[in-house]
Structures are given as structure tokens and as C-alpha cells.
Design a protein around this motif. Sequence first.
Motif, PDB file in Angstrom:
ATOM      1  N   VAL A  21       0.827  -1.205   0.000  1.00 23.11           N
ATOM      2  CA  VAL A  21       0.000   0.000   0.000  1.00 23.11           C
ATOM      3  C   VAL A  21       0.864   1.260   0.000  1.00 23.11           C
ATOM      4  O   VAL A  21       1.778   1.395   0.816  1.00 23.11           O
ATOM      5  N   VAL A  22       0.553   2.180  -0.916  1.00 24.81           N
ATOM      6  CA  VAL A  22       1.247   3.470  -0.995  1.00 24.81           C
ATOM      7  C   VAL A  22       0.199   4.571  -1.042  1.00 24.81           C
ATOM      8  O   VAL A  22      -0.712   4.542  -1.878  1.00 24.81           O
ATOM      9  N   SER A  23       0.305   5.538  -0.155  1.00 25.91           N
ATOM     10  CA  SER A  23      -0.580   6.701  -0.178  1.00 25.91           C
ATOM     11  C   SER A  23       0.102   7.856  -0.889  1.00 25.91           C
ATOM     12  O   SER A  23       1.267   8.166  -0.629  1.00 25.91           O
ATOM     13  N   VAL A  24      -0.640   8.497  -1.789  1.00 23.94           N
ATOM     14  CA  VAL A  24      -0.170   9.680  -2.489  1.00 23.94           C
ATOM     15  C   VAL A  24      -0.786  10.877  -1.769  1.00 23.94           C
ATOM     16  O   VAL A  24      -2.004  11.021  -1.717  1.00 23.94           O
ATOM     17  N   ILE A  25       0.063  11.723  -1.190  1.00 23.24           N
ATOM     18  CA  ILE A  25      -0.431  12.653  -0.185  1.00 23.24           C
ATOM     19  C   ILE A  25       0.286  13.991  -0.268  1.00 23.24           C
ATOM     20  O   ILE A  25       1.476  14.063  -0.585  1.00 23.24           O
ATOM     21  N   ASN A  26      -0.440  15.050   0.000  1.00 19.70           N
ATOM     22  CA  ASN A  26       0.119  16.386   0.189  1.00 19.70           C
ATOM     23  C   ASN A  26      -0.957  17.238   0.838  1.00 19.70           C
ATOM     24  O   ASN A  26      -2.125  17.145   0.472  1.00 19.70           O
ATOM     25  N   TYR A  27      -0.567  18.056   1.800  1.00 18.60           N
ATOM     26  CA  TYR A  27      -1.512  18.995   2.400  1.00 18.60           C
ATOM     27  C   TYR A  27      -2.119  19.928   1.360  1.00 18.60           C
ATOM     28  O   TYR A  27      -3.261  20.336   1.441  1.00 18.60           O
ATOM     29  N   LYS A  28      -1.310  20.328   0.392  1.00 18.90           N
ATOM     30  CA  LYS A  28      -1.675  21.371  -0.547  1.00 18.90           C
ATOM     31  C   LYS A  28      -2.368  20.772  -1.768  1.00 18.90           C
ATOM     32  O   LYS A  28      -1.895  19.796  -2.342  1.00 18.90           O
ATOM     33  N   GLY A  29      -3.485  21.345  -2.166  1.00 21.70           N
ATOM     34  CA  GLY A  29      -4.149  20.923  -3.381  1.00 21.70           C
ATOM     35  C   GLY A  29      -3.512  21.561  -4.605  1.00 21.70           C
ATOM     36  O   GLY A  29      -2.684  22.471  -4.500  1.00 21.70           O
ATOM     37  N   GLY A  30      -3.889  21.070  -5.783  1.00 22.96           N
ATOM     38  CA  GLY A  30      -3.410  21.657  -7.017  1.00 22.96           C
ATOM     39  C   GLY A  30      -1.957  21.389  -7.325  1.00 22.96           C
ATOM     40  O   GLY A  30      -1.313  22.160  -8.045  1.00 22.96           O
ATOM     41  N   VAL A  31      -1.398  20.287  -6.797  1.00 27.27           N
ATOM     42  CA  VAL A  31       0.013  19.979  -7.029  1.00 27.27           C
ATOM     43  C   VAL A  31       0.190  18.814  -8.005  1.00 27.27           C
ATOM     44  O   VAL A  31       1.310  18.346  -8.215  1.00 27.27           O
ATOM     45  N   GLY A  32      -0.899  18.320  -8.597  1.00 30.90           N
ATOM     46  CA  GLY A  32      -0.793  17.208  -9.532  1.00 30.90           C
ATOM     47  C   GLY A  32      -0.881  15.847  -8.871  1.00 30.90           C
ATOM     48  O   GLY A  32      -0.496  14.834  -9.468  1.00 30.90           O
ATOM     49  N   LYS A  33      -1.413  15.806  -7.669  1.00 32.44           N
ATOM     50  CA  LYS A  33      -1.499  14.546  -6.919  1.00 32.44           C
ATOM     51  C   LYS A  33      -2.306  13.482  -7.668  1.00 32.44           C
ATOM     52  O   LYS A  33      -1.883  12.324  -7.800  1.00 32.44           O
ATOM     53  N   THR A  34      -3.470  13.864  -8.163  1.00 33.65           N
ATOM     54  CA  THR A  34      -4.320  12.909  -8.864  1.00 33.65           C
ATOM     55  C   THR A  34      -3.706  12.506 -10.201  1.00 33.65           C
ATOM     56  O   THR A  34      -3.777  11.343 -10.601  1.00 33.65           O
ATOM     57  N   THR A  35      -3.083  13.453 -10.888  1.00 28.77           N
ATOM     58  CA  THR A  35      -2.409  13.142 -12.152  1.00 28.77           C
ATOM     59  C   THR A  35      -1.318  12.104 -11.942  1.00 28.77           C
ATOM     60  O   THR A  35      -1.188  11.140 -12.709  1.00 28.77           O
ATOM     61  N   VAL A  36      -0.528  12.271 -10.891  1.00 27.48           N
ATOM     62  CA  VAL A  36       0.531  11.315 -10.582  1.00 27.48           C
ATOM     63  C   VAL A  36      -0.067   9.959 -10.232  1.00 27.48           C
ATOM     64  O   VAL A  36       0.396   8.913 -10.716  1.00 27.48           O
ATOM     65  N   THR A  37      -1.116   9.931  -9.404  1.00 26.52           N
ATOM     66  CA  THR A  37      -1.722   8.667  -8.997  1.00 26.52           C
ATOM     67  C   THR A  37      -2.265   7.900 -10.193  1.00 26.52           C
ATOM     68  O   THR A  37      -2.008   6.703 -10.358  1.00 26.52           O
ATOM     69  N   ALA A  38      -3.036   8.584 -11.046  1.00 26.81           N
ATOM     70  CA  ALA A  38      -3.658   7.917 -12.188  1.00 26.81           C
ATOM     71  C   ALA A  38      -2.616   7.376 -13.159  1.00 26.81           C
ATOM     72  O   ALA A  38      -2.707   6.226 -13.620  1.00 26.81           O
ATOM     73  N   ASN A  39      -1.621   8.182 -13.472  1.00 24.57           N
ATOM     74  CA  ASN A  39      -0.630   7.758 -14.461  1.00 24.57           C
ATOM     75  C   ASN A  39       0.360   6.748 -13.902  1.00 24.57           C
ATOM     76  O   ASN A  39       0.783   5.828 -14.618  1.00 24.57           O
ATOM     77  N   LEU A  40       0.735   6.883 -12.638  1.00 23.12           N
ATOM     78  CA  LEU A  40       1.611   5.891 -12.020  1.00 23.12           C
ATOM     79  C   LEU A  40       0.913   4.538 -11.965  1.00 23.12           C
ATOM     80  O   LEU A  40       1.493   3.507 -12.341  1.00 23.12           O
TER      81      LEU A  40
END
Length: 328
Positions: A21-40
Motif C-alpha cells: 500500500v502506498v498513499s499519495v499525499i500532500n496537504y496542498k491541493g493543485g500539485v498534480g497529486k491525482t495526475t501522478v496517482t492515475a498515471n503511475l
Amino acid sequence: MVRRHPGGYGSPSGEVPSVYVVSVINYKGGVGKTTVTANLGAELANRGMKVLLIDLDPQTSLTFSFYDPDDWRERLRDGRTVKRWYDGLRGDTPAVTLGELVVSPGPANAHLTGAGRLDLIASHLGLADIDLALARGVADGEDYDRELFRVRGALAEGLHDAALDGYDLVLIDCPPNFNVVTQSAVIASDHLLIPAKADYLSTLGIDHLCGSVGELVDRYNADARRFATSRRHHKVAPDVAGVVFTMIQLTAQRPIAAHQGYLDQVRALGLPVFPTALRENVTLFAGNTPRGVPVVLRHRVTSPVVQEELRQITTEFIAHLQPREVTV
């Protein structure tokens, strides 16, 4: 794919899960978190892995990367989202297992070239209310510490579902905060992956996030000694897989001086930084993924350089995990 769990994470049951299990996380929104998760997740699946994505963000951006909002309303909203699982956790509805909520995005899987698979547990716009309700339930409980321990460990426990044993990796897209839902993802994780922009607030937030994670882990492990029902409870110890910088501006194929300074500041914190950064790309970071297929899987793309960066980041991600857990 070979998985070798070191026993570094566990749940109140004391069992060691068979899925990584790996969590993709950041306090700050708008940093590309979802883009990284989907493409990774998509690229790992394209390399033959069986990957499960879990969308814990009530903005549902990851979910809408794979499902049209109308399709989500018709097929998923009422019974196939993670909100239903949290409702059961609170006792508001009959409990369900996480395995019952898994869906397979058709367009993305149709683009895979190997034997891998990419599945999803979708989010719900009402998940923000679930977190508030969980918090109220903890505050009003007779035993605050025990109930908070249960809620924080619930996702780790839920991932013991036998229906999830076939996955090589679970990637969790966390909301941009440190609420109870995010804390449950941290406790369930072997590693944390931190996407970030090269700016002042992101750099400051990473340091604060790591401090919050450390305090949470220490508190949870201390509570486990008090409340765990099994003496076989494993110590929770998520590691930072690394910081991946996004939306970088380049000059002569190198980050501009202002961005390079922030990359160096994060390295000075003692955190690993992925050698490859994602360059600024309006289409990639603009919003939902067209046609439900992440950029890394598309045969025709307007920015093959960005596609190659996503693939290189995937290779770097795997390389970080290999010493402890993963060989490909």
C-alpha cells in the motif's frame, strides 16, 4: 512481481496483509497529486502489475479521471463508492467489504498491453461529510482514545479483505488535508509518495506533513500497545518513497533557478527527491483525463516528452521499492 512484506505495518488484528500500500499525499491541493496517482497506477498496470486505486478525496478527481460524471451517477454513486464502506464503519448502513466496491475502468484497461489490471474504488462527493461524522463520533464516544484508534486503523483492517489478495499494489489518492480519513490512509500504508510544486507553500507544507505523520505514527503505535486485541500487532512505520515535483518550468532542459532552489530545499530536509520531475503542461494538469485513459497509456499524445517523464517516474518509483518489497 514479487512482494516481500517486512512486517512493518499492521492492523489491530495483528495480521500482515498480502497487498502493498502506498498513499499519495500532500496537504496542498493543485500539485498534480491525482495526475501522478492515475498515471503511475496505469503505467504499473501496463508493465504487468495488478493495481488497485482508492480515491479518498471527496473532490473525486481520480474517479472522474476514469468515469464520466453521468456514468458515475448512474452506476457508482448509490452503492459502489468508498463512502458506502465508511457508512458501514459508522454503523449507519450494513457493513460492506472493500472488495465489494471494486470496479474496473474499461477504457483504461483496454489500453493495457500486458497481463496487468487497473481497478478502482471510487470516491463520493459526500465523503467530506463522512469525515466530519467520524470525527463527531470519536469526540462523543465514551472512550475517545480507543475509538480514535479503531477509526485510524479501519482502512488497514479493511485491506485484509481476501478479495484484494490478487493485487500487487494499492495506490491511495488522499485528500489535501490531514483529517481522520487521511490518517487512516497513512496508517494503512507501507510508503508515502508526495507530489509537490516547486514553490514556497509546497516546500513548507512537506516539512509540516512529515512532522504530522511522525506524530500520528507514534501516537497510533502507543495506542496499539493499549488497545490492540492481539499481541501480534505489527508496528506501523510508513516510509517516504520520495517527493516527485510537478509543473516544473525548464530552461536548457533543467529546472529554472527558482524551481531548482526549492528542489534543493526539500533534499536538505533529508527526503528523497525523484530525479525526474514533471514539466509544466496545461493539458496534463488542467483537470479530468479525456476519455478515461491516462496520458501515459495513450497511443497519440500531444506531449510525448511528458509521457516519457511519467514512465521514468514509474521506473524510479519501482527502484525505490525494490530493496524492501518489489522486484519486477
